[in-house]
Design a protein around this motif. Structure first.
Motif, PDB file in Angstrom:
ATOM      1  N   PHE A 137       1.101  -1.024   0.310  1.00 44.46           N
ATOM      2  CA  PHE A 137      -0.046   0.554   0.190  1.00 44.46           C
ATOM      3  C   PHE A 137       1.033   1.088   0.306  1.00 44.46           C
ATOM      4  O   PHE A 137       0.626   2.708  -0.387  1.00 44.46           O
ATOM      5  N   LYS A 138       2.060   1.306   0.492  1.00 46.64           N
ATOM      6  CA  LYS A 138       2.922   2.318   0.647  1.00 46.64           C
ATOM      7  C   LYS A 138       3.169   2.552  -0.093  1.00 46.64           C
ATOM      8  O   LYS A 138       3.766   3.546  -1.137  1.00 46.64           O
ATOM      9  N   LEU A 139       3.951   1.406  -1.166  1.00 48.40           N
ATOM     10  CA  LEU A 139       4.280   1.256  -2.447  1.00 48.40           C
ATOM     11  C   LEU A 139       3.217   2.549  -3.708  1.00 48.40           C
ATOM     12  O   LEU A 139       3.548   3.346  -4.297  1.00 48.40           O
ATOM     13  N   LEU A 140       2.462   1.546  -3.423  1.00 51.33           N
ATOM     14  CA  LEU A 140       1.718   2.148  -4.273  1.00 51.33           C
ATOM     15  C   LEU A 140       1.506   3.574  -3.938  1.00 51.33           C
ATOM     16  O   LEU A 140       1.038   4.794  -4.787  1.00 51.33           O
ATOM     17  N   PHE A 141       1.448   4.137  -3.053  1.00 45.26           N
ATOM     18  CA  PHE A 141       1.246   5.333  -2.820  1.00 45.26           C
ATOM     19  C   PHE A 141       2.111   6.230  -2.357  1.00 45.26           C
ATOM     20  O   PHE A 141       2.767   7.384  -2.508  1.00 45.26           O
ATOM     21  N   GLN A 142       3.745   5.828  -2.417  1.00 46.73           N
ATOM     22  CA  GLN A 142       4.712   6.562  -2.290  1.00 46.73           C
ATOM     23  C   GLN A 142       5.640   6.631  -3.600  1.00 46.73           C
ATOM     24  O   GLN A 142       6.182   7.438  -3.634  1.00 46.73           O
TER      25      GLN A 142
ATOM     26  N   TYR B 117       4.850   3.919  -9.472  1.00 52.02           N
ATOM     27  CA  TYR B 117       3.950   3.563  -8.971  1.00 52.02           C
ATOM     28  C   TYR B 117       2.331   4.673  -8.570  1.00 52.02           C
ATOM     29  O   TYR B 117       1.223   4.895  -9.376  1.00 52.02           O
ATOM     30  N   VAL B 118       3.317   5.842  -8.593  1.00 51.67           N
ATOM     31  CA  VAL B 118       1.355   7.019  -8.667  1.00 51.67           C
ATOM     32  C   VAL B 118       1.064   7.145  -9.433  1.00 51.67           C
ATOM     33  O   VAL B 118      -0.145   7.398  -9.809  1.00 51.67           O
ATOM     34  N   ASN B 119       2.310   7.327 -10.460  1.00 51.05           N
ATOM     35  CA  ASN B 119       2.548   8.692 -12.006  1.00 51.05           C
ATOM     36  C   ASN B 119       1.256   7.054 -12.318  1.00 51.05           C
ATOM     37  O   ASN B 119       0.175   7.433 -13.116  1.00 51.05           O
ATOM     38  N   GLN B 120       2.053   5.847 -12.353  1.00 54.75           N
ATOM     39  CA  GLN B 120       0.904   5.002 -13.400  1.00 54.75           C
ATOM     40  C   GLN B 120      -0.868   4.991 -12.723  1.00 54.75           C
ATOM     41  O   GLN B 120      -1.415   5.270 -13.483  1.00 54.75           O
TER      42      GLN B 120
ATOM     43  N   LEU C  18      -5.998   5.579 -13.169  1.00 53.21           N
ATOM     44  CA  LEU C  18      -7.532   6.473 -12.707  1.00 53.21           C
ATOM     45  C   LEU C  18      -8.580   7.639 -13.248  1.00 53.21           C
ATOM     46  O   LEU C  18      -9.677   8.103 -13.105  1.00 53.21           O
ATOM     47  N   ARG C  19      -6.947   8.625 -14.284  1.00 51.94           N
ATOM     48  CA  ARG C  19      -7.755  10.144 -15.391  1.00 51.94           C
ATOM     49  C   ARG C  19      -8.172   9.049 -15.850  1.00 51.94           C
ATOM     50  O   ARG C  19      -9.159   9.599 -15.700  1.00 51.94           O
TER      51      ARG C  19
ATOM     52  N   SER D 258      -1.339  -5.950  -7.293  1.00 52.79           N
ATOM     53  CA  SER D 258      -2.361  -6.240  -7.850  1.00 52.79           C
ATOM     54  C   SER D 258      -3.572  -6.422  -7.215  1.00 52.79           C
ATOM     55  O   SER D 258      -5.147  -5.566  -7.134  1.00 52.79           O
ATOM     56  N   THR D 259      -3.389  -7.375  -5.952  1.00 49.82           N
ATOM     57  CA  THR D 259      -4.459  -7.597  -4.939  1.00 49.82           C
ATOM     58  C   THR D 259      -4.618  -6.510  -4.230  1.00 49.82           C
ATOM     59  O   THR D 259      -6.036  -6.270  -3.501  1.00 49.82           O
ATOM     60  N   ALA D 260      -3.968  -5.716  -3.290  1.00 55.83           N
ATOM     61  CA  ALA D 260      -3.726  -4.775  -2.803  1.00 55.83           C
ATOM     62  C   ALA D 260      -4.740  -3.416  -3.490  1.00 55.83           C
ATOM     63  O   ALA D 260      -5.953  -2.806  -2.712  1.00 55.83           O
ATOM     64  N   LEU D 261      -4.259  -3.063  -4.880  1.00 61.82           N
ATOM     65  CA  LEU D 261      -5.571  -2.413  -5.687  1.00 61.82           C
ATOM     66  C   LEU D 261      -6.567  -2.639  -5.449  1.00 61.82           C
ATOM     67  O   LEU D 261      -7.796  -1.918  -5.221  1.00 61.82           O
ATOM     68  N   SER D 262      -7.271  -3.816  -6.332  1.00 62.42           N
ATOM     69  CA  SER D 262      -7.866  -4.059  -6.527  1.00 62.42           C
ATOM     70  C   SER D 262      -9.839  -4.249  -4.956  1.00 62.42           C
ATOM     71  O   SER D 262     -10.487  -3.849  -4.767  1.00 62.42           O
ATOM     72  N   MET D 263      -8.058  -4.960  -3.658  1.00 60.48           N
ATOM     73  CA  MET D 263      -9.066  -4.476  -2.465  1.00 60.48           C
ATOM     74  C   MET D 263      -9.520  -3.300  -2.143  1.00 60.48           C
ATOM     75  O   MET D 263     -10.978  -2.879  -2.012  1.00 60.48           O
TER      76      MET D 263
END
Lengths: 287, 304
Positions: B58-63, B67-70, B75-76, B273-278
């Protein structure tokens, strides 16, 4: 406004029907012309060799068998299970009925995501397994809501009279509920059949063995691949078909398979349209 | 009597138990897989309880910047395409009202059948239709060439300009006629007496539409719109998967497709991927409840 409406709907209907007409006339036209995009309104150089040759495409007969099997088996099972559960959930006596009904219905509103689902299927040995198409589709909350609503509308006296006569739960189901629920069950059958026939994602996620590929999936692969299927088909074709106008091209194969995959829907839909409409109506009221 | 009833109740439960088990296995058990988002799980290596990493993914996704850019890009795309669909959510109602104005019954019936067919073909077939009509030698290019509008064919499938709009157009081609059916039925349920009374008062056709038809359809419109809002994140992946190619990925990748693409990337990143879909599931469930709360607050009626 009348003119606007007629023009608008003529254009929209044309946009919905013409693409299928276009692809169809191309499949029966001279393959050299169809490859150049020279057939737009009427077929040119009519022949039907493409449909004969289509059966020579490696894997297509098997894919058709898989598609038909999953459609038939999946539909029969979901119709029976929905009718049965819809009926059982109207029982006054079942232990914790309300809880179990909610337990089933609430699954419409969440899903775990494709990876947890895939891993579950893998652990159950349902990847590369025909049952992977069937088992997850047996219980469908939406169809259960439909049948439950329908069974509730059947007069209670009818059921109770049978029970007084000593008929057990199962006999009431098979001898009374099933025959009386025919209208709603045909609606469910037709929805489920279309869903099974059109299904693509489960093959993509679960199956890597070619023998389990469906028509939808191999069509997608033909559209993606640049490899020359046409050469294989032409090589195995009879001498008569080797005539230039009927020799297979990449375009002719793609178009012919498209029509083969779409045909069942295009043929069946106009006749069953009212069932579809009825299905969405009941669903809208009680969904 | 009470005892017999109870026994009957258990017996009936046993009859549905196999189906309950299927639901438990295919709908509930996968939820357990959400724990993979807290572990470093790399199939086909067996899962190990020692690989617990806490909130690392989760931290990776947000920091992590890439990943943040992607994620922002995804989301856009998700909000852009859902947003366009939401902006045009009045179209089915418009379609139904206009259809109701057609006088010629056979034509009306033909339109209804023709317009609903595309809803029942798969996205693969829609893609195939697009491919065969819009490709280099497809019908669109040959007509444009015949009319002298273009000299060389345009490869529409590889062209990523206006992609969101194109995806919306295909979605509309597939769904509009079917989505209108609900309104068609609602219109046929409106009390004829109201129209007759309005006519006696000298109301014109458009006045009838404006003050009788549209107000009668608004509740249906409202419910469907709330459901659409709560489904903003769930565009599904099939449409975007089949239309996706290396030229348009930047614009076509929506959340559902991104989750899938992550899990098939090399090496696969199952945990992220699981973290994101959750996260996605939790947010959309919250949206659904918010929409339902709004509906109960405004209309005193639940949409669930």
């Amino acid at each position: 406004m009348d003119v606007f409406a007629v023009v608008f709907f003529s254009l929209f209907s044309f946009a919905c029907v013409y693409p299928f007409y276009y692809i169809f006339i191309n499949t029966i036209s001279d393959n050299k012309l169809s490859e150049r995009g020279a057939v737009t309104w009427f077929p040119k150089g009519i022949h039907f060799q493409n449909y004969i040759d289509a059966f020579r495409i490696p894997g297509i007969a098997n894919a058709a068998f898989i598609s038909v099997s999953r459609t038939v088996v999946g539909t029969v099972l979901v119709v029976l299970s929905s009718a049965f559960l819809g009926y059982m959930f109207t029982s006054d006596t079942m232990w914790k009925k309300k809880f179990w009904y909610r337990f089933v219905v609430i699954t419409m509103y969440f899903n775990a995501g494709i990876i947890p689902w895939y891993l579950t299927m893998m652990n159950l040995k349902l990847t590369n397994n025909f049952l992977g198409y069937i088992l997850p589709a047996i219980v469908s909350p939406f169809y259960i809501i439909l049948t439950k609503t329908y069974v509730e509308s059947i007069s209670k006296e009818l059921r109770e009279a049978a029970q007084v006569d000593g008929a057990g739960t199962l006999r009431v189901f098979f001898q009374i509920i099933l025959p009386v629920s025919k209208p709603i069950l045909s609606t469910i059958a037709i929805f489920s059949a279309v869903g099974q026939w059109n299904s693509f994602q489960d093959t993509l996620l679960l199956m890597t063995r070619e023998s389990l590929f469906t028509l939808q999936f191999i069509l997608y692969r033909y559209l993606q691949s640049s490899s020359s299927l046409s050469a294989i088909v032409n090589a195995s074709s009879s001498s008569a078909a080797a005539m230039v106008a009927q020799a297979q091209t990449q375009t002719s194969i793609r178009m012919t398979v498209t029509i083969i995959v779409a045909l069942p829907i295009l043929l069946v839909y106009p006749f069953f349209q009212r069932y579809f409409v009825k299905g969405i109506m009941i669903g809208a009221v009680k969904g | 009597m009470g005892k017999a009833r109870k026994a009957q109740g258990y017996k009936e439960f046993l009859l549905i138990l196999p189906f309950i088990a299927l639901v438990a296995v295919f709908a509930y058990f996968p939820l357990y897989g959400w724990i993979y988002s807290f572990f470093d799980y790399q199939p086909p290596l067996p899962f190990s309880w020692d690989s617990f990493v806490g909130l690392k993914w989760f931290k990776l996704l947000f920091q992590n910047q890439s990943y943040v850019n992607q994620t922002l890009q995804v989301l856009r795309n998700t909000f852009a395409m859902s947003g366009i669909a939401l902006l045009f959510s009045w179209l089915p109602m418009f379609f139904a009202i206009l259809l109701n104005e057609l006088r010629n019954a056979p034509f009306k019936k033909f339109v209804q059948t023709a317009a609903t067919i595309p809803n029942f073909i798969s996205w693969v077939l829609v893609y195939s239709v697009a491919f065969l009509l819009m490709g280099n030698n497809g019908m669109i290019n040959s007509v444009l060439k015949d009319w002298g509008l273009i000299a060389r064919p345009i490869d529409f499938m590889k062209d990523s300009s206006h992609l969101w709009l194109k995806m919306w157009l295909w979605l509309t081609w597939k769904n509009l006629g079917w989505a209108a059916i609900m309104y068609v039925a609602a219109i046929s349920g409106i009390d004829e007496g109201m129209y007759e009374a309005a006519k006696i008062d000298g109301a014109a056709r458009w006045q009838c539409i404006w003050s009788i038809t549209i107000p009668s359809l608004l509740p249906t419109f409202f419910v469907l719109m709330l459901l659409n809002i709560s489904n903003m994140l769930n565009n599904g992946m099939e449409q975007y998967y089949v239309f996706q190619n290396s030229w348009n990925r930047e614009y076509i990748q929506v959340l559902d497709l991104y989750v899938y693409n992550l899990s098939t990337s090399k090496p696969p990143v199952y945990s992220i991927s699981t973290a994101l879909s959750m996260l996605k599931s939790v947010v959309s469930l919250a949206l659904l409840f918010a929409a339902n709360g709004l509906s109960i607050g405004v209309r005193r009626e639940s949409i669930l």
